[in-house]
Design an enzyme around this catalytic site. Sequence first.
Site, PDB file in Angstrom:
ATOM      1  N   ASP A  25      44.660   2.187  61.338  1.00 42.74           N
ATOM      2  CA  ASP A  25      44.919   3.460  61.441  1.00 42.74           C
ATOM      3  C   ASP A  25      45.939   4.323  62.300  1.00 42.74           C
ATOM      4  O   ASP A  25      45.917   5.103  63.087  1.00 42.74           O
ATOM      5  CB  ASP A  25      43.615   4.105  62.336  1.00 42.74           C
ATOM      6  CG  ASP A  25      42.356   3.851  61.430  1.00 42.74           C
ATOM      7  OD1 ASP A  25      42.675   3.357  60.424  1.00 42.74           O
ATOM      8  OD2 ASP A  25      41.215   4.263  61.988  1.00 42.74           O
ATOM      9  N   GLU A  73      41.872   6.009  58.411  1.00 45.72           N
ATOM     10  CA  GLU A  73      40.524   6.722  58.538  1.00 45.72           C
ATOM     11  C   GLU A  73      40.588   7.985  57.851  1.00 45.72           C
ATOM     12  O   GLU A  73      41.485   8.978  58.331  1.00 45.72           O
ATOM     13  CB  GLU A  73      40.018   6.463  60.005  1.00 45.72           C
ATOM     14  CG  GLU A  73      38.553   7.343  60.151  1.00 45.72           C
ATOM     15  CD  GLU A  73      38.068   7.503  61.354  1.00 45.72           C
ATOM     16  OE1 GLU A  73      37.095   8.028  61.523  1.00 45.72           O
ATOM     17  OE2 GLU A  73      38.772   6.984  62.590  1.00 45.72           O
ATOM     18  N   LYS A 130      39.252   4.187  54.649  1.00 46.35           N
ATOM     19  CA  LYS A 130      37.966   3.819  55.160  1.00 46.35           C
ATOM     20  C   LYS A 130      37.373   5.083  55.879  1.00 46.35           C
ATOM     21  O   LYS A 130      37.812   5.998  56.277  1.00 46.35           O
ATOM     22  CB  LYS A 130      37.724   2.846  56.410  1.00 46.35           C
ATOM     23  CG  LYS A 130      38.900   3.205  57.779  1.00 46.35           C
ATOM     24  CD  LYS A 130      38.792   1.790  58.549  1.00 46.35           C
ATOM     25  CE  LYS A 130      39.634   2.348  59.904  1.00 46.35           C
ATOM     26  NZ  LYS A 130      38.824   3.327  60.703  1.00 46.35           N
ATOM     27  N   VAL A 158      44.873   1.641  66.329  1.00 47.50           N
ATOM     28  CA  VAL A 158      44.453   2.457  67.338  1.00 47.50           C
ATOM     29  C   VAL A 158      42.998   2.901  66.719  1.00 47.50           C
ATOM     30  O   VAL A 158      42.691   2.801  65.475  1.00 47.50           O
ATOM     31  CB  VAL A 158      45.216   3.635  67.720  1.00 47.50           C
ATOM     32  CG1 VAL A 158      46.697   3.364  68.170  1.00 47.50           C
ATOM     33  CG2 VAL A 158      45.774   4.684  66.194  1.00 47.50           C
ATOM     34  N   CYS A 163      38.058   2.293  66.701  1.00 43.53           N
ATOM     35  CA  CYS A 163      38.131   1.731  65.387  1.00 43.53           C
ATOM     36  C   CYS A 163      38.917   0.248  65.490  1.00 43.53           C
ATOM     37  O   CYS A 163      38.230  -0.577  64.824  1.00 43.53           O
ATOM     38  CB  CYS A 163      39.301   2.527  64.614  1.00 43.53           C
ATOM     39  SG  CYS A 163      38.592   3.904  64.036  1.00 43.53           S
ATOM     40  N   GLN A 203      33.073 -13.737  78.120  1.00 42.00           N
ATOM     41  CA  GLN A 203      32.136 -14.674  77.897  1.00 42.00           C
ATOM     42  C   GLN A 203      32.604 -15.738  76.591  1.00 42.00           C
ATOM     43  O   GLN A 203      31.985 -16.038  75.777  1.00 42.00           O
ATOM     44  CB  GLN A 203      30.699 -14.087  77.162  1.00 42.00           C
ATOM     45  CG  GLN A 203      30.154 -13.311  78.211  1.00 42.00           C
ATOM     46  CD  GLN A 203      28.756 -12.619  77.525  1.00 42.00           C
ATOM     47  OE1 GLN A 203      27.884 -13.242  77.549  1.00 42.00           O
ATOM     48  NE2 GLN A 203      28.877 -11.359  77.362  1.00 42.00           N
TER      49      GLN A 203
END
Length: 230
Positions: A25, A73, A130, A158, A163, A203
């Site tokens: 994007d 997008e 998209k 970005v 996104c 994690q």
Amino acid sequence: MLTIAAARPGPYSFDPSTTALLVIDMQRDFLEPGGFGESLGNDVGQLRRTIAPLAALLADARAVGLSVLHTREGHLPDLSDCPPAKLSRGAPSRRIGDPGPKGRILIRGEYGHDIIDELTPLPDEPVIDKPGKGAFHATDLDVLLTERGIRSLLVTGVTTEVCVHTTVREANDRGYECLVLADCVGSYFPDFHRVGLDMIAAQGGIFGWVADSEQVRAALPTTPVLQSSS
């Protein structure tokens, strides 16, 4: 295999023949002064800092023959692919489909919807349009990656917390190993950018790894790689 030793949370290894650079994007409406993003009061400089390192990485990726894919997008002109929950977001006159500084806001074919000149896709580089935040939702991205034998993604674009994050989460669920390049992704909000990257690497790399583009560029081979196919 190539290894980025300084990646977070630990070394990231990838095979260039099964790796693609994903550029998310990098559109005029989001990055250019006077565009839709700036019209909402955002500092586009926070996003534009990604352009130079991404352009350098893109040149190196092309030179060695990595698969490169871009996303945008946006929606069909009749808005038939835009759900009401998304269409109703924002202030009146600043919503998807409304007239904007660079054409109708986030509408395919409008000037503002297209990718910035500094990162113009080459003719053989797929551009995935998209309708959602994630690059896999309602697109053929997974098919394109599978056809190319891609299992690892170098993720750029970005915005970090929207996104990019959504796409990395989707990719993780599909079994792709993602390396997010910290200097090649950006947010209008520096704290969101920082925390977004921390969440990806938390994690033990719950969604992927994080590194800087210079580390990847230094690790890339000096001769073209032979891309795999499914």
